[in-house]
Write an enzyme that holds these catalytic residues in place. Structure first.
Site, PDB file in Angstrom:
ATOM      1  N   HIS A 107       0.833  -1.205   0.000  1.00 53.62           N
ATOM      2  CA  HIS A 107       0.000   0.000   0.000  1.00 53.62           C
ATOM      3  C   HIS A 107       0.866   1.252   0.000  1.00 53.62           C
ATOM      4  O   HIS A 107       2.049   1.215   0.329  1.00 53.62           O
ATOM      5  CB  HIS A 107      -0.921   0.019   1.221  1.00 53.62           C
ATOM      6  CG  HIS A 107      -0.192   0.155   2.528  1.00 53.62           C
ATOM      7  ND1 HIS A 107       0.483  -0.898   3.108  1.00 53.62           N
ATOM      8  CD2 HIS A 107       0.007   1.219   3.349  1.00 53.62           C
ATOM      9  CE1 HIS A 107       1.051  -0.492   4.232  1.00 53.62           C
ATOM     10  NE2 HIS A 107       0.785   0.798   4.405  1.00 53.62           N
ATOM     11  N   ASP A 109       0.532   5.017   1.888  1.00 53.20           N
ATOM     12  CA  ASP A 109      -0.224   5.492   3.045  1.00 53.20           C
ATOM     13  C   ASP A 109      -1.324   6.488   2.660  1.00 53.20           C
ATOM     14  O   ASP A 109      -1.080   7.448   1.921  1.00 53.20           O
ATOM     15  CB  ASP A 109       0.716   6.162   4.066  1.00 53.20           C
ATOM     16  CG  ASP A 109       1.556   5.133   4.837  1.00 53.20           C
ATOM     17  OD1 ASP A 109       1.121   3.972   4.968  1.00 53.20           O
ATOM     18  OD2 ASP A 109       2.641   5.515   5.317  1.00 53.20           O
ATOM     19  N   HIS A 263       4.650   0.216   0.241  1.00 51.55           N
ATOM     20  CA  HIS A 263       5.415  -0.538   1.227  1.00 51.55           C
ATOM     21  C   HIS A 263       4.569  -1.651   1.811  1.00 51.55           C
ATOM     22  O   HIS A 263       3.343  -1.697   1.631  1.00 51.55           O
ATOM     23  CB  HIS A 263       5.989   0.386   2.306  1.00 51.55           C
ATOM     24  CG  HIS A 263       4.977   1.205   3.031  1.00 51.55           C
ATOM     25  ND1 HIS A 263       4.452   2.365   2.504  1.00 51.55           N
ATOM     26  CD2 HIS A 263       4.374   1.042   4.234  1.00 51.55           C
ATOM     27  CE1 HIS A 263       3.582   2.885   3.348  1.00 51.55           C
ATOM     28  NE2 HIS A 263       3.501   2.094   4.413  1.00 51.55           N
ATOM     29  N   ARG A 278       5.482   6.964  13.740  1.00 50.02           N
ATOM     30  CA  ARG A 278       5.477   7.543  12.397  1.00 50.02           C
ATOM     31  C   ARG A 278       5.043   9.002  12.448  1.00 50.02           C
ATOM     32  O   ARG A 278       4.003   9.310  13.030  1.00 50.02           O
ATOM     33  CB  ARG A 278       4.509   6.752  11.512  1.00 50.02           C
ATOM     34  CG  ARG A 278       4.572   7.165  10.046  1.00 50.02           C
ATOM     35  CD  ARG A 278       3.644   6.304   9.215  1.00 50.02           C
ATOM     36  NE  ARG A 278       2.299   6.871   9.145  1.00 50.02           N
ATOM     37  CZ  ARG A 278       1.225   6.217   8.707  1.00 50.02           C
ATOM     38  NH1 ARG A 278       1.335   4.972   8.302  1.00 50.02           N
ATOM     39  NH2 ARG A 278       0.054   6.805   8.658  1.00 50.02           N
TER      40      ARG A 278
HETATM   41 FE   LIG Z   1       1.823   2.115   5.781  1.00 50.10          FE
END
Ligand SMILES: [Fe+2]
Length: 317
Positions: A107, A109, A263, A278
Protein backbone atom coordinates in the site's frame (compact mmCIF):
# COMPACT_ATOMS: atom_id res chain seq x y z
CA UNK A 1 31.86 14.62 14.12
CA UNK A 2 34.80 16.49 12.64
CA UNK A 3 34.76 20.25 12.48
CA UNK A 4 38.14 20.46 10.81
CA UNK A 5 36.58 21.87 7.64
CA UNK A 6 35.72 25.43 8.48
CA UNK A 7 33.68 26.19 5.38
CA UNK A 8 31.24 23.25 5.58
CA UNK A 9 28.54 23.35 8.26
CA UNK A 10 29.50 20.93 11.03
CA UNK A 11 26.46 18.71 10.56
CA UNK A 12 27.04 18.02 6.84
CA UNK A 13 30.77 17.36 6.94
CA UNK A 14 30.39 13.60 7.30
CA UNK A 15 27.10 12.95 5.50
CA UNK A 16 27.34 10.04 3.05
CA UNK A 17 24.72 8.31 0.90
CA UNK A 18 25.20 4.62 0.12
CA UNK A 19 22.73 2.92 -2.20
CA UNK A 20 21.20 -0.34 -0.95
CA UNK A 21 19.57 -1.47 -4.21
CA UNK A 22 19.98 -0.39 -7.80
CA UNK A 23 16.50 1.13 -8.09
CA UNK A 24 15.47 1.93 -4.53
CA UNK A 25 16.89 2.54 -1.08
CA UNK A 26 19.96 4.25 0.38
CA UNK A 27 21.60 4.47 3.78
CA UNK A 28 22.53 7.96 4.95
CA UNK A 29 25.36 8.05 7.49
CA UNK A 30 27.10 10.80 9.40
CA UNK A 31 24.04 12.75 10.48
CA UNK A 32 22.32 13.06 13.86
CA UNK A 33 18.64 13.69 13.12
CA UNK A 34 16.75 16.40 14.99
CA UNK A 35 15.07 19.74 14.59
CA UNK A 36 18.34 21.67 14.52
CA UNK A 37 19.84 20.48 11.20
CA UNK A 38 21.20 23.10 8.84
CA UNK A 39 19.25 23.90 5.64
CA UNK A 40 22.18 22.40 3.67
CA UNK A 41 21.86 19.07 5.49
CA UNK A 42 18.08 19.01 5.04
CA UNK A 43 18.55 19.74 1.32
CA UNK A 44 21.02 16.83 1.03
CA UNK A 45 18.63 14.46 2.81
CA UNK A 46 15.71 15.58 0.66
CA UNK A 47 17.70 15.14 -2.56
CA UNK A 48 18.78 11.61 -1.53
CA UNK A 49 15.18 10.82 -0.57
CA UNK A 50 13.77 11.99 -3.92
CA UNK A 51 16.45 10.08 -5.83
CA UNK A 52 16.30 6.83 -3.84
CA UNK A 53 12.61 6.89 -2.71
CA UNK A 54 13.43 5.55 0.76
CA UNK A 55 16.42 6.45 2.94
CA UNK A 56 17.59 4.75 6.13
CA UNK A 57 19.50 6.09 9.13
CA UNK A 58 21.03 3.84 11.80
CA UNK A 59 21.72 4.75 15.42
CA UNK A 60 19.19 7.55 15.96
CA UNK A 61 18.43 6.31 19.47
CA UNK A 62 18.59 9.86 20.83
CA UNK A 63 15.29 10.75 19.14
CA UNK A 64 12.13 11.07 21.23
CA UNK A 65 8.60 12.08 20.24
CA UNK A 66 9.47 15.79 20.25
CA UNK A 67 12.74 15.66 18.32
CA UNK A 68 11.24 13.15 15.84
CA UNK A 69 8.42 15.62 15.13
CA UNK A 70 10.85 18.57 15.07
CA UNK A 71 12.92 16.78 12.42
CA UNK A 72 9.75 15.97 10.43
CA UNK A 73 8.90 19.69 10.33
CA UNK A 74 12.10 20.31 8.38
CA UNK A 75 10.58 18.29 5.51
CA UNK A 76 7.12 19.92 5.55
CA UNK A 77 3.96 20.20 7.63
CA UNK A 78 3.17 17.26 9.93
CA UNK A 79 -0.40 16.00 9.57
CA UNK A 80 -2.65 13.74 11.60
CA UNK A 81 -4.21 10.54 10.29
CA UNK A 82 -7.74 11.38 9.01
CA UNK A 83 -9.41 8.77 11.24
CA UNK A 84 -6.93 7.16 13.65
CA UNK A 85 -6.64 9.52 16.65
CA UNK A 86 -3.32 10.59 18.06
CA UNK A 87 -2.77 8.75 21.34
CA UNK A 88 -1.15 11.61 23.20
CA UNK A 89 -1.91 14.86 21.39
CA UNK A 90 1.02 14.59 19.02
CA UNK A 91 1.38 14.06 15.32
CA UNK A 92 3.48 10.96 15.96
CA UNK A 93 1.37 7.86 15.27
CA UNK A 94 2.04 4.54 17.00
CA UNK A 95 2.53 1.52 14.72
CA UNK A 96 2.37 -1.17 17.38
CA UNK A 97 1.97 -4.92 17.03
CA UNK A 98 -0.16 -5.09 20.18
CA UNK A 99 -2.87 -2.90 18.64
CA UNK A 100 -3.60 -5.71 16.25
CA UNK A 101 -2.59 -3.50 13.30
CA UNK A 102 -0.97 -5.30 10.38
CA UNK A 103 0.38 -3.67 7.24
CA UNK A 104 1.10 -6.87 5.35
CA UNK A 105 -0.51 -5.64 2.17
CA UNK A 106 1.27 -3.54 -0.44
CA UNK A 107 0.00 0.00 0.00
CA UNK A 108 0.76 3.70 -0.17
CA UNK A 109 -0.22 5.49 3.05
CA UNK A 110 -3.65 7.19 3.23
CA UNK A 111 -4.46 7.22 -0.51
CA UNK A 112 -8.18 7.24 0.32
CA UNK A 113 -7.95 11.07 0.58
CA UNK A 114 -6.86 13.36 -2.29
CA UNK A 115 -3.77 15.10 -0.85
CA UNK A 116 -2.35 11.99 0.78
CA UNK A 117 1.01 12.35 2.58
CA UNK A 118 4.20 13.26 0.75
CA UNK A 119 6.60 11.68 3.26
CA UNK A 120 6.52 9.35 6.22
CA UNK A 121 9.28 9.33 8.84
CA UNK A 122 9.27 6.01 10.72
CA UNK A 123 11.36 5.39 13.86
CA UNK A 124 11.98 1.97 15.42
CA UNK A 125 11.43 1.89 19.19
CA UNK A 126 10.99 -1.84 19.95
CA UNK A 127 12.05 -4.46 17.40
CA UNK A 128 11.30 -8.20 17.62
CA UNK A 129 14.20 -10.68 17.84
CA UNK A 130 13.43 -11.83 14.29
CA UNK A 131 11.15 -10.82 11.43
CA UNK A 132 9.07 -7.64 11.18
CA UNK A 133 11.05 -6.31 8.21
CA UNK A 134 9.53 -3.68 5.90
CA UNK A 135 9.67 -3.73 2.10
CA UNK A 136 9.34 -0.71 -0.19
CA UNK A 137 8.72 -0.70 -3.94
CA UNK A 138 9.61 2.06 -6.41
CA UNK A 139 6.43 2.98 -8.33
CA UNK A 140 8.37 5.23 -10.75
CA UNK A 141 10.66 2.47 -12.02
CA UNK A 142 7.62 0.16 -12.04
CA UNK A 143 5.91 2.57 -14.46
CA UNK A 144 9.09 3.04 -16.52
CA UNK A 145 9.49 -0.72 -16.83
CA UNK A 146 6.01 -1.25 -18.30
CA UNK A 147 5.85 -2.11 -21.98
CA UNK A 148 4.75 0.91 -24.02
CA UNK A 149 1.14 -0.27 -24.65
CA UNK A 150 0.62 -0.79 -20.89
CA UNK A 151 2.07 2.64 -20.11
CA UNK A 152 -0.37 4.23 -22.56
CA UNK A 153 -3.23 2.28 -21.00
CA UNK A 154 -2.22 3.21 -17.43
CA UNK A 155 -1.93 6.90 -18.39
CA UNK A 156 -5.61 6.89 -19.38
CA UNK A 157 -7.04 5.22 -16.27
CA UNK A 158 -8.38 6.51 -12.97
CA UNK A 159 -9.03 4.44 -9.84
CA UNK A 160 -11.30 4.76 -6.81
CA UNK A 161 -9.55 4.42 -3.43
CA UNK A 162 -11.31 3.87 -0.10
CA UNK A 163 -10.48 3.09 3.52
CA UNK A 164 -13.61 0.93 3.58
CA UNK A 165 -12.44 -2.40 2.22
CA UNK A 166 -13.28 -5.95 3.23
CA UNK A 167 -10.85 -6.21 6.12
CA UNK A 168 -12.13 -9.57 7.36
CA UNK A 169 -11.81 -11.14 3.90
CA UNK A 170 -8.22 -9.91 3.57
CA UNK A 171 -7.30 -11.00 7.10
CA UNK A 172 -9.26 -14.14 8.02
CA UNK A 173 -6.88 -14.70 10.97
CA UNK A 174 -7.41 -11.20 12.40
CA UNK A 175 -7.96 -11.06 16.14
CA UNK A 176 -11.27 -9.52 17.32
CA UNK A 177 -9.44 -6.44 18.65
CA UNK A 178 -8.06 -5.69 15.20
CA UNK A 179 -11.49 -6.05 13.59
CA UNK A 180 -13.00 -3.74 16.20
CA UNK A 181 -10.20 -1.17 15.65
CA UNK A 182 -10.79 -1.35 11.91
CA UNK A 183 -14.59 -0.95 12.11
CA UNK A 184 -14.84 1.67 14.86
CA UNK A 185 -11.72 3.76 14.34
CA UNK A 186 -10.09 3.29 10.94
CA UNK A 187 -13.40 3.58 9.03
CA UNK A 188 -15.16 5.99 11.42
CA UNK A 189 -15.42 8.21 8.34
CA UNK A 190 -15.68 6.33 5.06
CA UNK A 191 -13.67 8.04 2.31
CA UNK A 192 -13.91 7.59 -1.45
CA UNK A 193 -11.34 9.35 -3.65
CA UNK A 194 -10.69 9.10 -7.37
CA UNK A 195 -7.01 9.33 -8.36
CA UNK A 196 -5.27 9.03 -11.72
CA UNK A 197 -3.54 5.62 -11.99
CA UNK A 198 -0.43 7.49 -13.16
CA UNK A 199 0.59 10.50 -11.13
CA UNK A 200 3.08 13.13 -12.29
CA UNK A 201 5.39 13.61 -9.32
CA UNK A 202 5.24 17.26 -8.20
CA UNK A 203 8.98 17.50 -7.37
CA UNK A 204 10.76 15.14 -9.77
CA UNK A 205 8.35 15.20 -12.73
CA UNK A 206 8.53 11.39 -12.87
CA UNK A 207 5.41 9.36 -13.65
CA UNK A 208 4.49 6.96 -10.83
CA UNK A 209 1.83 4.26 -10.53
CA UNK A 210 -0.70 5.27 -7.88
CA UNK A 211 -2.35 2.04 -6.69
CA UNK A 212 -2.06 -0.15 -3.55
CA UNK A 213 -4.52 -1.89 -1.30
CA UNK A 214 -6.86 1.07 -0.77
CA UNK A 215 -7.89 0.79 -4.44
CA UNK A 216 -11.43 -0.51 -4.81
CA UNK A 217 -11.65 -0.54 -8.59
CA UNK A 218 -10.61 1.09 -11.82
CA UNK A 219 -13.19 3.74 -12.71
CA UNK A 220 -15.56 2.73 -15.51
CA UNK A 221 -14.64 -0.97 -15.62
CA UNK A 222 -16.48 -4.06 -14.46
CA UNK A 223 -15.22 -5.77 -11.32
CA UNK A 224 -13.49 -8.56 -13.20
CA UNK A 225 -11.72 -6.33 -15.75
CA UNK A 226 -10.75 -3.99 -12.96
CA UNK A 227 -9.23 -6.80 -10.85
CA UNK A 228 -7.32 -8.18 -13.84
CA UNK A 229 -5.74 -4.81 -14.64
CA UNK A 230 -4.97 -4.02 -11.01
CA UNK A 231 -3.24 -7.39 -10.61
CA UNK A 232 -1.29 -6.77 -13.81
CA UNK A 233 0.04 -3.34 -12.79
CA UNK A 234 0.63 -4.45 -9.20
CA UNK A 235 2.74 -7.39 -10.39
CA UNK A 236 5.12 -4.92 -12.05
CA UNK A 237 5.35 -2.81 -8.86
CA UNK A 238 6.22 -5.87 -6.76
CA UNK A 239 8.99 -7.18 -9.02
CA UNK A 240 12.00 -7.81 -6.75
CA UNK A 241 14.17 -5.43 -8.83
CA UNK A 242 11.85 -2.57 -7.82
CA UNK A 243 12.01 -3.34 -4.10
CA UNK A 244 14.23 -3.05 -1.05
CA UNK A 245 13.84 -4.90 2.24
CA UNK A 246 14.95 -3.38 5.54
CA UNK A 247 15.85 -5.33 8.66
CA UNK A 248 15.10 -2.96 11.53
CA UNK A 249 17.30 -2.23 14.52
CA UNK A 250 16.23 -0.11 17.48
CA UNK A 251 17.10 3.52 16.71
CA UNK A 252 16.68 3.17 12.94
CA UNK A 253 14.77 5.82 11.03
CA UNK A 254 13.33 5.29 7.54
CA UNK A 255 11.92 8.12 5.45
CA UNK A 256 10.04 7.36 2.27
CA UNK A 257 8.58 9.39 -0.56
CA UNK A 258 4.97 8.24 -0.27
CA UNK A 259 4.24 9.67 -3.75
CA UNK A 260 6.69 7.28 -5.44
CA UNK A 261 6.51 4.10 -3.35
CA UNK A 262 4.39 1.35 -1.91
CA UNK A 263 5.42 -0.54 1.23
CA UNK A 264 4.65 -3.79 3.01
CA UNK A 265 5.19 -4.72 6.67
CA UNK A 266 6.10 -8.38 6.88
CA UNK A 267 4.00 -10.11 9.55
CA UNK A 268 6.40 -12.88 10.60
CA UNK A 269 7.57 -12.08 14.12
CA UNK A 270 4.93 -14.20 15.86
CA UNK A 271 3.77 -12.68 19.15
CA UNK A 272 6.90 -10.58 19.69
CA UNK A 273 6.44 -6.91 20.36
CA UNK A 274 7.19 -4.38 17.63
CA UNK A 275 6.75 -0.63 18.18
CA UNK A 276 7.43 2.10 15.67
CA UNK A 277 6.48 5.76 15.58
CA UNK A 278 5.48 7.54 12.40
CA UNK A 279 5.42 11.26 11.64
CA UNK A 280 3.59 12.00 8.40
CA UNK A 281 4.23 15.05 6.22
CA UNK A 282 1.49 16.75 4.22
CA UNK A 283 1.22 16.11 0.49
CA UNK A 284 -0.57 17.82 -2.38
CA UNK A 285 -3.39 16.77 -4.69
CA UNK A 286 -2.12 14.40 -7.40
CA UNK A 287 -2.31 15.39 -11.05
CA UNK A 288 -2.50 12.85 -13.87
CA UNK A 289 -0.72 12.83 -17.21
CA UNK A 290 -3.72 14.60 -18.76
CA UNK A 291 -3.60 17.40 -16.17
CA UNK A 292 -6.69 16.18 -14.30
CA UNK A 293 -6.48 16.26 -10.51
CA UNK A 294 -7.69 13.72 -7.99
CA UNK A 295 -11.15 14.32 -6.56
CA UNK A 296 -12.77 13.53 -3.23
CA UNK A 297 -16.04 11.69 -3.99
CA UNK A 298 -17.23 11.40 -0.39
CA UNK A 299 -17.65 12.82 2.17
CA UNK A 300 -17.86 16.41 0.91
CA UNK A 301 -14.72 17.36 2.79
CA UNK A 302 -12.10 15.73 4.99
CA UNK A 303 -13.37 16.29 8.57
CA UNK A 304 -11.14 17.72 11.28
CA UNK A 305 -9.26 15.00 13.16
CA UNK A 306 -9.12 14.78 16.96
CA UNK A 307 -5.84 16.70 16.89
CA UNK A 308 -4.14 19.15 14.54
CA UNK A 309 -4.77 19.14 10.81
CA UNK A 310 -5.70 16.03 8.84
CA UNK A 311 -3.70 14.44 6.11
CA UNK A 312 -5.42 15.16 2.82
CA UNK A 313 -7.41 18.08 4.21
CA UNK A 314 -6.14 20.39 1.50
CA UNK A 315 -8.14 19.71 -1.65
CA UNK A 316 -6.77 22.59 -3.73
CA UNK A 317 -4.81 21.34 -6.71
FE1 LIG B 1 1.82 2.12 5.78
Amino acid sequence: MSSATTTAPADTSALTVQKVGGRIGAVISGVRLGGDLSPETVAQIRAALLANKVVFFRGQDHLDEDSHEAFGKLLGTPVAHPTVPSADGRYSLGIDSDHGARANQWHTDVTFVPAYPAFSVLRAVVIPPYGGNTLWANTATAYEGLPEPLRVLADSLRAVHSNDYDYAALRPQAVPEALKQYKEVFTSTKFLTEHPVVRVHPETGERTLLLGNFVQRIAGLTGRDSRTLLDLFQSHIERPENTVRWQWQVGDVAIWDNRATQHYGVDDSDAHERKLRRVTIDGDVPVGVDGRSSTLISPEEVPDPSFGIASGASTAA
